[in-house]
Scaffold this active site. Sequence first.
Site, mmCIF file in Angstrom:
data_model
loop_
_atom_site.group_PDB
_atom_site.id
_atom_site.type_symbol
_atom_site.label_atom_id
_atom_site.label_comp_id
_atom_site.label_asym_id
_atom_site.label_seq_id
_atom_site.Cartn_x
_atom_site.Cartn_y
_atom_site.Cartn_z
ATOM 1 N N GLU A 33 42.097 59.189 42.219
ATOM 2 C CA GLU A 33 41.936 57.754 41.989
ATOM 3 C C GLU A 33 40.533 57.511 41.441
ATOM 4 O OE1 GLU A 33 41.987 54.211 41.177
ATOM 5 O OE2 GLU A 33 43.882 54.823 42.117
ATOM 6 N N GLY A 38 44.975 51.583 46.357
ATOM 7 C CA GLY A 38 45.915 50.474 46.440
ATOM 8 C C GLY A 38 46.415 49.939 45.124
ATOM 9 N N GLY A 39 45.725 50.264 44.017
ATOM 10 C CA GLY A 39 46.197 49.825 42.705
ATOM 11 C C GLY A 39 46.107 48.321 42.516
ATOM 12 N N THR A 40 46.816 47.834 41.503
ATOM 13 C CA THR A 40 46.754 46.427 41.119
ATOM 14 C C THR A 40 47.239 45.498 42.228
ATOM 15 O OG1 THR A 40 47.017 46.929 38.769
ATOM 16 C CG2 THR A 40 47.614 44.721 39.476
ATOM 17 N N CYS A 41 48.357 45.828 42.853
ATOM 18 C CA CYS A 41 48.958 44.920 43.835
ATOM 19 C C CYS A 41 47.976 44.557 44.933
ATOM 20 C CB CYS A 41 50.212 45.554 44.432
ATOM 21 S SG CYS A 41 51.000 44.525 45.701
ATOM 22 N N HIS A 439 73.155 25.395 58.786
ATOM 23 C CA HIS A 439 72.624 24.084 58.391
ATOM 24 C C HIS A 439 71.520 23.702 59.374
ATOM 25 C CE1 HIS A 439 72.651 19.842 57.160
ATOM 26 N NE2 HIS A 439 72.581 19.564 58.460
#
Length: 456
Positions: A33, A38-41, A439
């Site tokens: 890395e 963690g990258g973009t997210c 409902h």
Amino acid sequence: MKKFDAIIIGSGQAGTPLAFKLAAEGNKVAFIEKKHFGGTCVNDGCTPTKAYVASARRIWDACNGAALGVNIPEGASADLKKIKSRKDKIVQESVDGISSGVEKEENITFFEGEARFSGEKTIEVNSEEITASEIYINTGARPVIPEPFRKLNYLTNESILQLEELPEHLVIVGGSYIGLEFGQMFRRFGSKVTIIEKGPSIIGREDKEISENIQEFLQDEGIEFRLNAKCIGGTQNADNSVTLKLDCKEGGPEVTGSHLLIGVGRKPNTDSLNLQAAGIKIGDRGYIKVNDFLETNVKGVFALGDCNGEGAFTHTSYNDYEIIVANKFSNINRRISDRVMTYNLYTDPPLGRAGMTRKAALAKGYKIMEATMPMSRVARAREKGETNGMMQVIVNAENQKILGASILGVGGDEIINSILLIMYADVPYTVLKNAVISHPTVSELLPTLLKGLKEI
């Protein structure tokens, strides 16, 4: 040369779980890395932006209580430093979790640096060569910056998250997912916002009614749109504001703002990998070509996540990981083609999407039925005082299977999953039409919606 069982390049939503899974199965893994875990997210995408969306929603609640009989004193305002600080803490917790896990896993050797192929199965990182029989590329993507803007002081979806002072006037180039989400956030924070889109409508891939609905409620919040507007140049002014020159059909030929955000698309991070050294094929737009099992033309080399062009979302990246693991360890033969396209747009209210749009289904030659319903007909939406949006479902008239759906409205990002599961089950729409749903919910109107299907 150090030899590993597997090399993983990139720690995004596919690479990270794959590193831990391979290591848990006894494989010696080289995990590379160059920037942050963690990258973009985790760092620049879902996690930080949805934290900002939550802050923007709190401001909306504070400013809109009177309609529901709640008198809130005037004066709600955004403290961007605190908003950013909260976001940074959430991001750092995720990054630290990955980092701690990597340090504790004895079968993972971590390399911090940029990876380049030096041969078919060899990688150079930090002037060191390593090799493995299996290589997994998970390098993600980055923002596209068109030539007219490169000499200006522009923001991207990454750098805008580092601001600590609120823009007076945020000009956004690009009327799609990034532009709309940030536009609504910063309008709610207190910025003036102008969104420039070269097409005739925002988010042009969606059906016309959906795009128009979104534009309408964003305009109601005070966002200005300039459609059919092509940027032909820009000027950085003495006060650091930016003036864009437009070729447009409506409105003035210039727009000046204190800040400029570019949100016109993304491109894969493949250009620095020296893929030609390995003989790995890429497409015209730089995406790595893969087969249905995510393998490149080079046996044993796989591409996962945004860099393969098979989905630019966290969930598709994670599914890429699941496909690799299922095929490698369980012999299940999962495929890219197994999944149904789905994604969300996190405006407020959000848009939940599954499968095809109406125009896409018609273009493919399907004989279709369509049902639509405005959210104003949904009792739960009226009770919550949130009636913007609509629901739409497209059905194959020949086999009664759902082809696609759009749920634009309160809870749409969650409700879409009810339809998505019906599509994965590969059963007729009547299964959902005949269901009894609790409902009061927004979802309870799905059977009613489906009873209104009409042939197109």
